[in-house]
Design an enzyme around this catalytic site. Sequence first.
Site, mmCIF file in Angstrom:
data_model
loop_
_atom_site.group_PDB
_atom_site.id
_atom_site.type_symbol
_atom_site.label_atom_id
_atom_site.label_comp_id
_atom_site.label_asym_id
_atom_site.label_seq_id
_atom_site.Cartn_x
_atom_site.Cartn_y
_atom_site.Cartn_z
ATOM 1 C CB ALA A 264 -1.005 0.020 1.144
ATOM 2 C CB ALA A 265 4.423 2.053 -0.303
ATOM 3 N N GLY A 266 2.352 2.649 -2.571
ATOM 4 C CA GLY A 266 1.930 3.407 -3.747
ATOM 5 C C GLY A 266 0.544 3.999 -3.565
ATOM 6 C CG ASP A 267 -2.773 1.480 -3.051
ATOM 7 O OD1 ASP A 267 -2.737 1.700 -4.274
ATOM 8 O OD2 ASP A 267 -2.951 0.342 -2.571
#
Length: 304
Positions: free
Chosen positions: A253-256
């Site tokens: 979820a880093a990109g999210d």
Amino acid sequence: MIVIIGSINMDLVLRVPRMPLPGETITGDQFRTIPGGKGANQAVACARLSADAIKVAMIACLGDDAFGEQLRAALRQDGVDDSRIATIAGTASGIASILVDDNGQNSIVLASGANAELSPAHIDAARELIEQARIVVLQLESPLATVIHAIRLAHALGKTVVLNPAPAQALPMELLAQIDYLVPNEIEAAMLAGMPAVGTDSDERIEAVVATLRARGSGNVLVTLGEKGVYAALAGGAMHFDAQPVKAVDTTAAGDTFIGGFVAALAEGRSEAEAIAFGQRAAALSVTRVGAQTSIPYRKELDN
């Protein structure tokens, strides 16, 4: 208002010392069920990172199972408007099976479940919600025909359209011109450009990939590069934003989280450079924690 159109999954997360080889059985460690899905993650990130005056809503589908009830409750807890999240009878909610190794890297397998039922009819039924939005955010964990329909509608209504083209797949070239901010990682960017992903870790290679995307109609392109930062090709020029150095525990979820922070800042009227930096700060904090939505920080944490 920010409207997110996309997927909602329950993440089944297993910690492992390393990724297993084909045919190999290894012993894992902690197992957890954590709310996830790229659409829901981005909705939660927008909600947690936005100013109080910014409302966040989601258009999606859930199954009529226990996971569906838990996932809806999690979104409501973060203040996400769920009035246009449909419950599909006789269908399981989407799930993601996630392995996370000791280096914080992950491997993910999806089962779409109710996410596959999101249709253009659901988008049309939520037109009034989209009309109220300033920014509309989408990903590719929903049926492509629905994503295309939603982008065309949002663009026709004059909304700022943000697309995270993940999981990577081919898109109609004419669609790129209707997207205000295309936010892929380096692998997704290369696939969209029809170029091999090998060597996309250099600025020169990223520049070539982005130049191809822009030649095909893309306007603003933000390529997320993990620990190497973000390469942003904007109307005023291109530049590389270095990442904040942190010890990664879990990159799920880093990109999210980056997209949520970027969109939240844009919705407040911040400049593109400020929005990118804000998204990067949020993503850097997220990778120091475990899980998808459990890792997404709150605005007060960044303000402090």
